[in-house]
Scaffold this active site. Structure first.
Site, short mmCIF file in Angstrom:
data_model
loop_
_atom_site.label_atom_id
_atom_site.label_comp_id
_atom_site.label_asym_id
_atom_site.label_seq_id
_atom_site.Cartn_x
_atom_site.Cartn_y
_atom_site.Cartn_z
N HIS A 6 -7.69 0.41 1.12
CA HIS A 6 -6.68 0.05 2.12
C HIS A 6 -5.98 -1.25 1.76
CE1 HIS A 6 -5.41 -1.72 6.07
NE2 HIS A 6 -4.90 -0.51 6.17
N LYS B 204 4.54 4.53 7.25
CA LYS B 204 4.04 3.69 8.34
C LYS B 204 4.93 3.97 9.56
CE LYS B 204 1.40 0.63 8.36
NZ LYS B 204 -0.05 0.64 8.71
#
Length: 406
Positions: free
Chosen positions: A299, A171
């Site tokens: 997700h 991320k």
């Protein structure tokens, strides 16, 4: 079977450490609202919703007049009762609908004594593979910060040892792109043969998105996730970079999916059981993706065990699930379900096999983390506690300084 009550309890469950992302941070805890839908036969179905670090209790309480007496099997009627597309222009209830759909499916499975995946067409796999969701993070109580390439690699190595991950997702969007490129390359060098993915949450400029994408073309990438914002931006990156492009931000409903089919911008659609309004819309979307040869993955929007169960049941039934799922789950210190956190084995989590979602609430844990929420309150998802006054722009130009002391 009819709905007689809806109860919502907001909890704060600690993370190992505060997780940084391009738009702010998770401030050392996940704030989630646990939903219980009670039926007239005494069964209770479970749902779960986030809210950007805030509670959704009042919103769920307000829906009881809509749903008292409703049959949980009537899911299409449920959708229009609370998330009519025109009314939703004024009152967006998609994520509320998702949590209620989870609970209704849980009720249906318990009533019929079958797992949710049997209601969705039957399981194709007993376990779902997951990626090691890697964040830059502040130091936590007993947990080290992750800021440098060496710290990132060591953290990924610890997770691989503990959970068996062979796919690693970074991320990004926190530090300048060149610095994060150095970190990403360090991961590739440290784990030859493992797969990689990078997600800066759409804050790179077009120039930076193209430059980053071209720089990683020779690595073992699954995909480049939301390097820039918008379908048109993703389309431009896809045309000029030889790495599959994925999104969870701008293909989150069927209108956007149709647009992506007609003019391909993303190769991989990341299906989120909350963002899409439930497990069933994700299953429908996966069918469209299968038809048009789009990849799909599951997700993560910051789950506890109830939503994780929805992700697992979805993953169990998708024939075209060719990518490991995302999950923040390993970042948590605990859970609110009986038995605590579900276990990883060789980078996978087994599909719950009990009736319904296959997970039940641990009342002591629920009460403990409800009290923690009352003590700590919510937090703003789009702010970083280490950068007072800062907020993200798209594209972002004000990245954190990786060399500054935290």
């Amino acid at each position: 079977m009819k709905i007689v009550d809806i109860r919502a309890t907001t909890v704060a469950v600690p993370l190992e450490a505060p997780l940084r992302h391009s738009n702010g941070a998770h401030w050392g805890r996940f704030v989630r609202t646990i939903v219980e839908v009670e039926a007239d036969n005494g069964l209770v179905g479970l749902g779960e919703m986030g809210g950007g670090g805030e509670s959704a209790e009042a919103a769920f309480r307000a829906l009881l007049p809509y749903l008292a007496g409703h049959d949980p099997f009537q899911l299409e009627a449920l959708r229009f009762k609370i998330a009519n597309p025109t009314a939703s222009l004024y009152n967006n209830r998609t994520q509320l609908l998702a949590a209620l759909e989870f609970a209704c499916l849980d009720l249906m499975g318990q009533h019929l004594d079958v797992p949710v995946h049997d209601l969705l067409g039957g399981t194709l796999r007993a376990e779902v593979p997951f990626a090691s969701y890697l964040f830059f993070r502040y130091e936590g109580e007993g947990f080290a910060e992750v800021r440098t390439p060496d710290q990132l690699v060591e953290h990924a190595r610890e997770l691989k040892r503990a959970h068996g991950f062979t796919v690693h997702k970074l991320k990004g969007g926190v530090f300048p792109p060149d610095y994060e490129l150095e970190c990403y390359r360090a991961l590739a060098a440290a784990f030859p043969g493992d797969r990689l993915r990078y997600d800066p949450n759409a804050v790179l400029s077009m120039a930076e998105g193209l430059r980053f994408g071209r720089a990683i073309e020779g690595l073992d990438n699954d995909y480049l996730e939301d390097p820039v914002f918008g379908l048109e931006g993703l389309r431009l990156v896809r045309e000029q970079v030889r790495v599959p492009v994925a999104t969870n931000t701008v293909v989150v409903n069927f209108e956007q999916l149709a647009s992506n089919v007609l003019r391909r911008a993303a190769d991989v659609v990341l299906l989120d059981t909350t963002f899409w309004g439930g497990i069933r819309p994700c299953l429908k979307a996966a069918g469209v993706c299968e038809t048009f040869q789009l990849g799909v993955a599951v997700h993560s929007s910051g789950e506890l065990g109830i939503q994780l169960a929805t992700m697992l049941h979805l993953g169990a039934v998708l024939p075209n699930l060719t990518y490991a799922a995302d999950a923040h789950y390993h970042q948590l210190r605990d859970d609110v379900i009986v038995g605590g956190k579900l276990a990883y084995r060789d980078g996978r989590i087994a599909i719950p096999e009990g009736p319904g979602l296959g997970v039940r609430l641990d009342r002591e844990r629920l009460a403990r983390y409800a009290e923690l929420y009352k003590e700590l309150g919510g937090y703003p998802y789009d702010r970083d506690p280490g950068r007072p006054g800062w907020y993200a722009q798209v594209p972002n130009e004000r990245f954190a300084d990786p060399y500054a002391a935290p």
